[in-house]
Scaffold this active site. Structure first.
Site, PDB file in Angstrom:
ATOM      1  N   THR A 187       0.918  -1.268  -0.083  1.00 26.99           N
ATOM      2  CA  THR A 187       0.252  -0.360   0.074  1.00 26.99           C
ATOM      3  C   THR A 187       1.055   1.434  -0.258  1.00 26.99           C
ATOM      4  O   THR A 187       0.799   2.530  -0.268  1.00 26.99           O
ATOM      5  CB  THR A 187      -0.915   0.042   1.199  1.00 26.99           C
ATOM      6  OG1 THR A 187      -0.308   0.221   2.450  1.00 26.99           O
ATOM      7  CG2 THR A 187      -1.796  -0.641   1.053  1.00 26.99           C
ATOM      8  N   TYR A 237      -8.613  -6.290  13.948  1.00 30.03           N
ATOM      9  CA  TYR A 237      -7.924  -5.114  14.058  1.00 30.03           C
ATOM     10  C   TYR A 237      -6.890  -4.870  14.784  1.00 30.03           C
ATOM     11  O   TYR A 237      -5.869  -5.236  15.409  1.00 30.03           O
ATOM     12  CB  TYR A 237      -8.409  -4.380  13.560  1.00 30.03           C
ATOM     13  CG  TYR A 237      -6.854  -2.704  13.154  1.00 30.03           C
ATOM     14  CD1 TYR A 237      -5.921  -2.924  12.858  1.00 30.03           C
ATOM     15  CD2 TYR A 237      -7.328  -1.701  14.132  1.00 30.03           C
ATOM     16  CE1 TYR A 237      -4.909  -1.909  12.379  1.00 30.03           C
ATOM     17  CE2 TYR A 237      -6.699  -0.799  14.259  1.00 30.03           C
ATOM     18  CZ  TYR A 237      -5.045  -0.915  13.437  1.00 30.03           C
ATOM     19  OH  TYR A 237      -4.626   0.606  13.388  1.00 30.03           O
ATOM     20  N   ASN A 242      -6.924   9.250  15.902  1.00 32.80           N
ATOM     21  CA  ASN A 242      -7.861   9.227  14.527  1.00 32.80           C
ATOM     22  C   ASN A 242      -6.652  10.323  13.980  1.00 32.80           C
ATOM     23  O   ASN A 242      -6.943  11.569  13.792  1.00 32.80           O
ATOM     24  CB  ASN A 242      -8.695   9.243  14.165  1.00 32.80           C
ATOM     25  CG  ASN A 242      -9.834   8.164  14.385  1.00 32.80           C
ATOM     26  OD1 ASN A 242      -9.964   7.397  15.075  1.00 32.80           O
ATOM     27  ND2 ASN A 242     -10.790   7.606  13.561  1.00 32.80           N
ATOM     28  N   ARG A 284     -21.150   0.396  10.762  1.00 33.88           N
ATOM     29  CA  ARG A 284     -19.611   0.060   9.802  1.00 33.88           C
ATOM     30  C   ARG A 284     -19.475  -1.239  10.750  1.00 33.88           C
ATOM     31  O   ARG A 284     -19.659  -0.656  11.802  1.00 33.88           O
ATOM     32  CB  ARG A 284     -19.040   1.163   9.720  1.00 33.88           C
ATOM     33  CG  ARG A 284     -17.384   0.687   8.998  1.00 33.88           C
ATOM     34  CD  ARG A 284     -17.511   1.012   8.062  1.00 33.88           C
ATOM     35  NE  ARG A 284     -16.016   1.922   9.389  1.00 33.88           N
ATOM     36  CZ  ARG A 284     -15.196   2.478   9.004  1.00 33.88           C
ATOM     37  NH1 ARG A 284     -14.634   2.647   7.795  1.00 33.88           N
ATOM     38  NH2 ARG A 284     -14.633   3.144  10.201  1.00 33.88           N
TER      39      ARG A 284
HETATM   40  N1  UDP Z   1     -16.778   6.798   8.817  1.00 32.82           N
HETATM   41  C1  UDP Z   1     -18.188   7.017   7.949  1.00 32.82           C
HETATM   42  N2  UDP Z   1     -17.714   7.437   6.320  1.00 32.82           N
HETATM   43  C2  UDP Z   1     -16.807   7.396   5.793  1.00 32.82           C
HETATM   44  C3  UDP Z   1     -15.962   6.470   6.800  1.00 32.82           C
HETATM   45  C4  UDP Z   1     -15.970   6.390   7.689  1.00 32.82           C
HETATM   46  O1  UDP Z   1     -18.718   7.677   8.927  1.00 32.82           O
HETATM   47  O2  UDP Z   1     -16.842   6.822   4.390  1.00 32.82           O
HETATM   48  C5  UDP Z   1     -16.598   6.558  10.173  1.00 32.82           C
HETATM   49  C6  UDP Z   1     -16.282   6.184  10.248  1.00 32.82           C
HETATM   50  O3  UDP Z   1     -17.577   4.596  10.937  1.00 32.82           O
HETATM   51  C7  UDP Z   1     -15.637   6.135  12.441  1.00 32.82           C
HETATM   52  C8  UDP Z   1     -15.702   7.529  12.011  1.00 32.82           C
HETATM   53  O4  UDP Z   1     -16.410   7.436  10.178  1.00 32.82           O
HETATM   54  O5  UDP Z   1     -17.033   6.139  13.348  1.00 32.82           O
HETATM   55  C9  UDP Z   1     -14.113   7.169  12.227  1.00 32.82           C
HETATM   56  O6  UDP Z   1     -13.572   6.276  10.724  1.00 32.82           O
HETATM   57  P1  UDP Z   1     -12.537   6.040  10.183  1.00 32.82           P
HETATM   58  O7  UDP Z   1     -11.945   5.007   9.499  1.00 32.82           O
HETATM   59  O8  UDP Z   1     -11.785   7.344   9.227  1.00 32.82           O
HETATM   60  O9  UDP Z   1     -10.987   5.602  11.201  1.00 32.82           O
HETATM   61  P2  UDP Z   1     -10.892   4.544  12.693  1.00 32.82           P
HETATM   62  O10 UDP Z   1     -12.043   4.943  13.492  1.00 32.82           O
HETATM   63  O11 UDP Z   1     -12.440   3.230  12.355  1.00 32.82           O
HETATM   64  O12 UDP Z   1     -10.072   3.861  12.298  1.00 32.82           O
END
Ligand code: UDP
Length: 335
Positions: free
Chosen positions: A46, A151, A180, A292
């Protein structure tokens, strides 16, 4: 140990995995600026070779343990910093094998190769995902680890391995639990370049740019004020700076430890979307959809330990600025 550099100090050699990736490349830049000699190993699955501007790159996969051991023997690093990993929560739920292999088994390979060659200092990229659904917000390092997705588990297992390697082999490590990470090098040389672009800020910016038709908001029924999930977004350069401080602390004190890295406050998905629209000046389509799998409702760091012990003093605690640097990168990407 290293060689004497022009400042009369020791020139340290750092072996850094995943240095062609997003966070690793920013850390390589800071290390090089501070006079460290860096060898990057990356399988380029990646990452991008164009991201390795400040170090030498060896294309190696961490599953090749013999090769790793040879490289370590030859380069004689003073410490290893380990960024190479798979990082998507949702993918880990669908394909746990990939996460346990890439994140857990391959880290074990790396640690074994280090021990075989007498390298005893290790900086580990851990994650807030090790906490799962926390009992208390903000989250302190001594909160219990109850990851809710493969993860987070793949990284929590490594933290367990590290404790045992410390007791058995005297490996000294610092685990940095990232919240984040977002934004890009304010000088515009580096940024995130990840084809799938699943992370919220990158995804929103690419939607603003027209690369996607719309942005999905995953879950509007979380127990939060606006129903969307809350995260603690931290600028990648502040995170990178914390790595240098952690490395120096480790080399000096030779004591294992764990630190959270975040700013101590969070933004909901809706708030992030509003700020992306304001910064870009583009009103892109947004659609609300189901949660998700694997996502906790709220993750906010208590990073007072990193501030008091490492003297970490973050400079970019401003989501508008974080998004601006990422937008600038999206518009002027080198790779
Ligand atoms: N999220 C969203 N739409 C997207 C990508 C992420 O609503 O297209 C939400 C996701 O469900 C989480 C938050 O944004 O609640 C942060 O997600 P991200 O994948 O950026 O980071 P993570 O917290 O999973 O490492």
């Amino acid at each position: 140990m290293g060689y004497v550099n022009w400042k009369g100090g020791l020139l340290m050699r750092i072996l850094l995995t995943g240095g062609a990736g997003y966070i690793g490349s920013h850390v390589v830049k800071l290390l090089a600026k501070k006079g460290y000699e860096v060898l990057v190993i990356d399988n380029l699955s990646t990452g991008h070779k164009e991201a390795v501007i400040y170090g030498k790159l060896e294309v190696v996969d961490l599953k090749e343990k013999e090769k790793l051991s040879e490289l370590i023997k030859e380069f004689k690093p003073d410490a290893v910093m380990h960024f190479a990993a798979s990082i998507e929560v949702e993918e880990s739920v669908r394909n746990p094998t990939k996460y346990y292999r890439n994140n857990t088994v391959n880290t074990l390979n790396l640690l074994e190769a280090m021990i075989e060659n007498g390298v005893k200092f290790f900086i580990f990229s851990s994650t807030a995902a090790v906490y799962g659904i926390p009992e208390e917000i903000p989250i302190r390092e001594d909160a219990s680890l109850r990851p809710i997705n493969p993860y987070g588990k793949s990284k929590a297992f490594v933290e367990e391995i590290l404790k045992d390697f410390d007791s058995a082999y005297g490996l000294k490590y610092i685990s940095l639990r990232y919240f984040n990470v977002a934004g890009a090098d304010p000088e515009g040389e580096l940024g995130q370049s990840y084809k799938k672009a699943t992370h919220l800020i990158t995804r929103a910016l690419k939607t603003a740019k027209g690369e996607f038709d719309k942005l999905y908001i995953f879950g509007t029924d979380y127990p939060t004020p606006d129903g969307t999930a809350i995260r603690d977004y931290i600028h990648v350069m502040d995170l990178a700076e914390a790595h240098i401080l952690a490395l120096e602390y480790l080399l000096e004190n030779k004591k294992s430890d764990i630190f959270n890295l975040g700013y101590g406050h969070g933004y909901s998905v809706r708030e992030v979307v509003d700020i992306v629209k304001r910064v870009t000046g583009i009103d892109f389509p947004v659609e609300e959809t189901a949660r998700r799998p694997g996502d906790p409702p709220v993750l906010i760091a208590d990073s007072s330990k990193a501030k008091s012990v490492l003297n970490w003093n973050p400079k970019y605690d401003n989501l508008g600025f974080i998004i601006k640097t990422a937008w600038n990168w999206e518009l002027n990407r080198r790779y």
